[in-house]
Write an enzyme that holds these catalytic residues in place. Sequence first.
Site, PDB file in Angstrom:
ATOM      1  N   SER A 244       0.970  -1.306   0.362  1.00  0.00           N
ATOM      2  CA  SER A 244      -0.125  -0.217  -0.282  1.00  0.00           C
ATOM      3  C   SER A 244       0.678   1.556  -0.272  1.00  0.00           C
ATOM      4  O   SER A 244       1.435   1.339  -0.948  1.00  0.00           O
ATOM      5  CB  SER A 244      -1.138   0.119   1.337  1.00  0.00           C
ATOM      6  OG  SER A 244      -1.777   0.791   1.363  1.00  0.00           O
TER       7      SER A 244
ATOM      8  N   HIS B  49      -7.617  -6.078  -0.392  1.00  0.00           N
ATOM      9  CA  HIS B  49      -6.092  -5.452   0.068  1.00  0.00           C
ATOM     10  C   HIS B  49      -6.063  -5.784   0.958  1.00  0.00           C
ATOM     11  O   HIS B  49      -5.898  -5.916   1.754  1.00  0.00           O
ATOM     12  CB  HIS B  49      -6.809  -3.528   0.176  1.00  0.00           C
ATOM     13  CG  HIS B  49      -5.277  -2.543  -0.169  1.00  0.00           C
ATOM     14  ND1 HIS B  49      -4.794  -2.704  -0.813  1.00  0.00           N
ATOM     15  CD2 HIS B  49      -4.768  -1.832   0.874  1.00  0.00           C
ATOM     16  CE1 HIS B  49      -3.821  -1.812  -0.223  1.00  0.00           C
ATOM     17  NE2 HIS B  49      -3.614  -0.937   0.558  1.00  0.00           N
TER      18      HIS B  49
END
Length: 547
Positions: free
Chosen positions: A207, A469
Amino acid sequence: MNYVGLIIGLSCLWLSAIASDPDDLVLVQLPQGKLRGRDNGNYYSYESIPYAEPPIGDLRLEAPEPYKQTWLDIFDATTAPVACLQWDQFTTEDDKLAGAEDCLTVSVYKPKNSSRNSYPVVAHIHGGAFMFGAAALNGHENVMREGKFILVKISYRLGPLGFASTGDADLPGNYGLKDQRLALEWIRQNIASFGGEPENVVLVGHSAGGASVHLQMLREDFGQLAKAAISFSGNALDPWVVQEGGRGRAFELGRIVGCGLAKDSASLKKCLKTKPASELVTAVRNFLIFSYVPFAPFGPVVEPSDVPKAFLTQNPTDVIKSGKFGQVPWAVTYVTEDGGYNAALLLNEWNKYGKSGTVIEDLNDRWFDWAPYLLFYRDSKKTIEDIDDYSRQIRQQYLGNRRFGIESYWDLQQLFTDILFKNSTQDSLDLHRKYGKSPAYAFVYDNPADTGIAHALSNRKDIDFGTVHGDDYFLIFENFVRDLELRPDEQLISRNFINMLADFALSDNGILKYGECVFKDNVGSEKFELLSISKNGCENKQYVEFP
């Protein structure tokens, strides 16, 4: 003679006792002095080692200074690293303040493996939108169980303390990125003392950590600090990474904490240095329009070229096109529903604006207000008309004439996935295949976790979110937002990923492998070479556009 022999024998026993003293195995000599770590059974840990002077007082909002102190006593490296001061999205209370301002440390984890005298090194940059997160939140038990490499976790400044910028030499920003860079230099200089191989370092992150990896790599001399890099679900071209509008946010920060309407950047910084750090970080809530939206109000910026110790002086796209970046093997990745991190938040129940329901339903009335913040184009468009036109365009593209709601959740999740993650992953890979000289690899992961970050943010388990994610990355470095107990298929994938990192750090020719699959290089390729990883294995595929 017997007396002399007795003395020699006792001396040998004494030396043998010292050599087998377990304390010797957790003591490490550094230029600053000795430190003592901990024996954890199958690995040693040396935590919270300072690599920079504390960024407090006059050193707040400045580039980091290398750690200069020496230790008269043995330094205690048995305390877990503290989080850098932050307004934490995952703190459920209204007061989300967490961490400490004095936080610039690295933590080293060394496996016990009798087959190796030295180890390759994986340097790890944690995620958290440049706003929150911590080195300690990404676990290391899976990695240490495999015993393939030394892991080094890097802590760096976050939020306004790490990224407030007025866009000039007085308050240029990017302090968090400069922290990461200094930590990498520390690893290069000191990791051999722990048994690490400074010539075999691979840098990884997820990320904002993945975007940080890419930004570090855009420094032309990056190859002096690492031989390869992997950006998981984040890269420098994501729209939430390098943003415009930083100057306005910096002066607004000053106004919020009582600096008034500062006349210039120098006086603003002087005032910000006098305020309690907790006030500066708590001010983050004033930049959020609801919940934790936008999730990255402070982050990397382009600095003026005349800034001393500038980190980034060009837009990342221009850096890549120039070819003047770290020419090392690089992999960039995404998961099929990365945008679940953003969309799931909108499934929460709330009671605002005089009505109750889920946040996603309120998008129908507030789309034009919220979309520019949700998708990070508020400061990149020239006029309100441009902003509204783009908002209308993307809503039409993904929903047509349908309304936002539970039944259209997957369309909204795809919108977030494409705009915030997938499209820019393809754009980054496209630039590297055209302007890069070292291998550029990519993979897409599709294998949903039973419980992941979307469940944590939505507080719901009745919705199929897909592969969201972190569902891949947290198989390597455990995280509280997903199940720590891995399914049999995830255990195999976890081992494959860990072996992939170790082999990449050791490869002399930049070859990257996952299980039985060898990644294909994108440099010079007409089509995108994308490795697909799922529960059923891996397969190399070619695409004109990412799936």
